[in-house]
Design an enzyme around this catalytic site. Structure first.
Site, PDB file in Angstrom:
ATOM      1  N   HIS A   1      -1.546  -1.390  -7.686  1.00 39.08           N
ATOM      2  CA  HIS A   1      -2.276  -0.807  -8.813  1.00 39.08           C
ATOM      3  C   HIS A   1      -3.586  -0.231  -8.286  1.00 39.08           C
ATOM      4  O   HIS A   1      -4.286  -0.887  -7.513  1.00 39.08           O
ATOM      5  CB  HIS A   1      -2.552  -1.881  -9.870  1.00 39.08           C
ATOM      6  CG  HIS A   1      -3.172  -1.324 -11.104  1.00 39.08           C
ATOM      7  ND1 HIS A   1      -2.442  -0.640 -12.051  1.00 39.08           N
ATOM      8  CD2 HIS A   1      -4.460  -1.298 -11.531  1.00 39.08           C
ATOM      9  CE1 HIS A   1      -3.252  -0.236 -13.019  1.00 39.08           C
ATOM     10  NE2 HIS A   1      -4.482  -0.616 -12.724  1.00 39.08           N
TER      11      HIS A   1
ATOM     12  N   LEU B   1       6.604   3.786 -13.115  1.00 41.32           N
ATOM     13  CA  LEU B   1       5.919   3.725 -14.403  1.00 41.32           C
ATOM     14  C   LEU B   1       6.650   2.965 -15.510  1.00 41.32           C
ATOM     15  O   LEU B   1       6.121   2.811 -16.599  1.00 41.32           O
ATOM     16  CB  LEU B   1       5.581   5.143 -14.876  1.00 41.32           C
ATOM     17  CG  LEU B   1       4.610   5.894 -13.965  1.00 41.32           C
ATOM     18  CD1 LEU B   1       4.284   7.268 -14.548  1.00 41.32           C
ATOM     19  CD2 LEU B   1       3.335   5.105 -13.737  1.00 41.32           C
TER      20      LEU B   1
ATOM     21  N   GLU C   1      -4.805   2.346  -0.379  1.00 40.97           N
ATOM     22  CA  GLU C   1      -3.374   2.091  -0.620  1.00 40.97           C
ATOM     23  C   GLU C   1      -2.561   2.332   0.637  1.00 40.97           C
ATOM     24  O   GLU C   1      -1.731   1.507   1.029  1.00 40.97           O
ATOM     25  CB  GLU C   1      -2.853   3.012  -1.727  1.00 40.97           C
ATOM     26  CG  GLU C   1      -3.445   2.706  -3.080  1.00 40.97           C
ATOM     27  CD  GLU C   1      -2.789   3.505  -4.190  1.00 40.97           C
ATOM     28  OE1 GLU C   1      -2.729   2.984  -5.298  1.00 40.97           O
ATOM     29  OE2 GLU C   1      -2.346   4.640  -3.945  1.00 40.97           O
TER      30      GLU C   1
ATOM     31  N   SER D   1       3.730   9.177  -2.008  1.00 39.12           N
ATOM     32  CA  SER D   1       2.961   9.096  -0.757  1.00 39.12           C
ATOM     33  C   SER D   1       2.923   7.661  -0.219  1.00 39.12           C
ATOM     34  O   SER D   1       2.938   7.461   1.004  1.00 39.12           O
ATOM     35  CB  SER D   1       1.544   9.639  -0.946  1.00 39.12           C
ATOM     36  OG  SER D   1       0.778   8.781  -1.756  1.00 39.12           O
TER      37      SER D   1
ATOM     38  N   ASN E   1       3.957  -4.839  -6.649  1.00 37.94           N
ATOM     39  CA  ASN E   1       3.461  -3.566  -7.181  1.00 37.94           C
ATOM     40  C   ASN E   1       2.077  -3.289  -6.598  1.00 37.94           C
ATOM     41  O   ASN E   1       1.372  -4.211  -6.182  1.00 37.94           O
ATOM     42  CB  ASN E   1       3.356  -3.677  -8.714  1.00 37.94           C
ATOM     43  CG  ASN E   1       2.851  -2.397  -9.356  1.00 37.94           C
ATOM     44  OD1 ASN E   1       3.292  -1.293  -9.025  1.00 37.94           O
ATOM     45  ND2 ASN E   1       1.906  -2.527 -10.284  1.00 37.94           N
TER      46      ASN E   1
HETATM   47  C1  GRF Z   1      -0.617   5.063  -6.651  1.00 42.40           C
HETATM   48  O1  GRF Z   1      -1.948   5.312  -6.944  1.00 42.40           O
HETATM   49  C2  GRF Z   1      -0.247   3.692  -7.110  1.00 42.40           C
HETATM   50  O2  GRF Z   1      -1.286   2.778  -7.022  1.00 42.40           O
HETATM   51  C3  GRF Z   1       0.059   3.942  -8.547  1.00 42.40           C
HETATM   52  O3  GRF Z   1       0.730   5.171  -8.554  1.00 42.40           O
HETATM   53  C4  GRF Z   1       0.302   5.954  -7.459  1.00 42.40           C
HETATM   54  C5  GRF Z   1       1.504   6.405  -6.701  1.00 42.40           C
HETATM   55  O4  GRF Z   1       1.207   7.418  -5.806  1.00 42.40           O
HETATM   56  N1  GRF Z   1       0.644   2.830  -9.182  1.00 42.40           N
HETATM   57  P1  GRF Z   1       2.325   7.955  -4.806  1.00 42.40           P
HETATM   58  O5  GRF Z   1       3.499   8.420  -5.660  1.00 42.40           O
HETATM   59  O6  GRF Z   1       2.704   6.824  -3.902  1.00 42.40           O
HETATM   60  O7  GRF Z   1       1.695   9.085  -4.078  1.00 42.40           O
END
Ligand code: GRF
Length: 190
Positions: free
Chosen positions: A104, A85, A174, A13, A102
């Site tokens: 977080h 990851l 985010e 997302s 990155n």
């Molecule tokens: C997000 O919460 C980001 O902070 C974390 O992983 C999630 C990724 O979500 N590191 P998406 O795949 O972008 O929906």
């Protein structure tokens, strides 16, 4: 025109928001997507958007320069980890100094490190009795969630929050901030 490469392991997302943000910008575009998970939602997004997408081979990622070369050949200006990851190997960090970031889903340095991702983060934040959480956008170095902080944004935690409701609050931040910070970094260096 600047080129953005996105690494993602999940739904994608954040990648989607970044792609949308730059779609008509004339400033930058997402030119490469990489994932370590064949079933990740990010591949569907890449297909819809007709962005080249690569399934990362673990052995080659951690030994050798295949992905450094791929990113260099794509003339990558900024590498964005959006829910990726795996730890980024040293040769990749060395090839893009200060150009890997990155996001977080908590306020580092708390609630970071190996194994701290997704719902584990929000569960730990609530278990610690925190009254606020948020996001951290930071440079990537050789340790998990450890590089210099670029931006933190906060949200309040209410007593009835669950990991799911907190995850939604954090995700709003985010989506609001990550594309803007990518833009800020790309424009500040041109
Ligand atoms: C997000 O919460 C980001 O902070 C974390 O992983 C999630 C990724 O979500 N590191 P998406 O795949 O972008 O929906």
């Amino acid at each position: 025109m600047k080129n953005i490469a996105i690494f993602a392991s999940g739904a994608g997302s954040n990648a989607r928001k970044i792609i949308d943000h730059f779609r008509h910008s004339g400033l930058a575009k997402v030119t490469l997507i990489l994932s370590n998970k064949a079933e990740a939602g990010i591949f569907r997004i890449a297909e819809e958007e007709q962005i080249p997408a690569v399934l990362i081979d673990k052995e080659a990622f951690f030994r050798g320069d295949r992905y450094v070369k791929l990113l260099q050949d794509a003339k990558t200006d900024l590498v964005v980890l959006a829910g990726f990851l795996w730890k980024v190997p040293a040769n990749l960090i060395a090839a893009f100094p200060g150009h890997i970031i990155n996001i977080h889903p908590a306020l580092l340095p708390k609630f970071g490190g190996k194994g701290m991702y997704g719902h584990f983060v929000h569960e730990a934040v609530l278990a610690a009795g925190e009254t606020e959480s948020g996001i951290t956008i930071h440079y990537v170095n050789e340790k998990y969630d450890d590089g210099g902080v670029i931006l933190q944004e906060r949200c309040a935690i209410s007593p009835d929050d669950t990991p799911e409701t907190l995850a939604r609050k954090v995700q709003v931040l985010e989506h609001q901030w990550f594309p803007l910070i990518v833009e800020r970094l790309l424009t500040s260096e041109s």
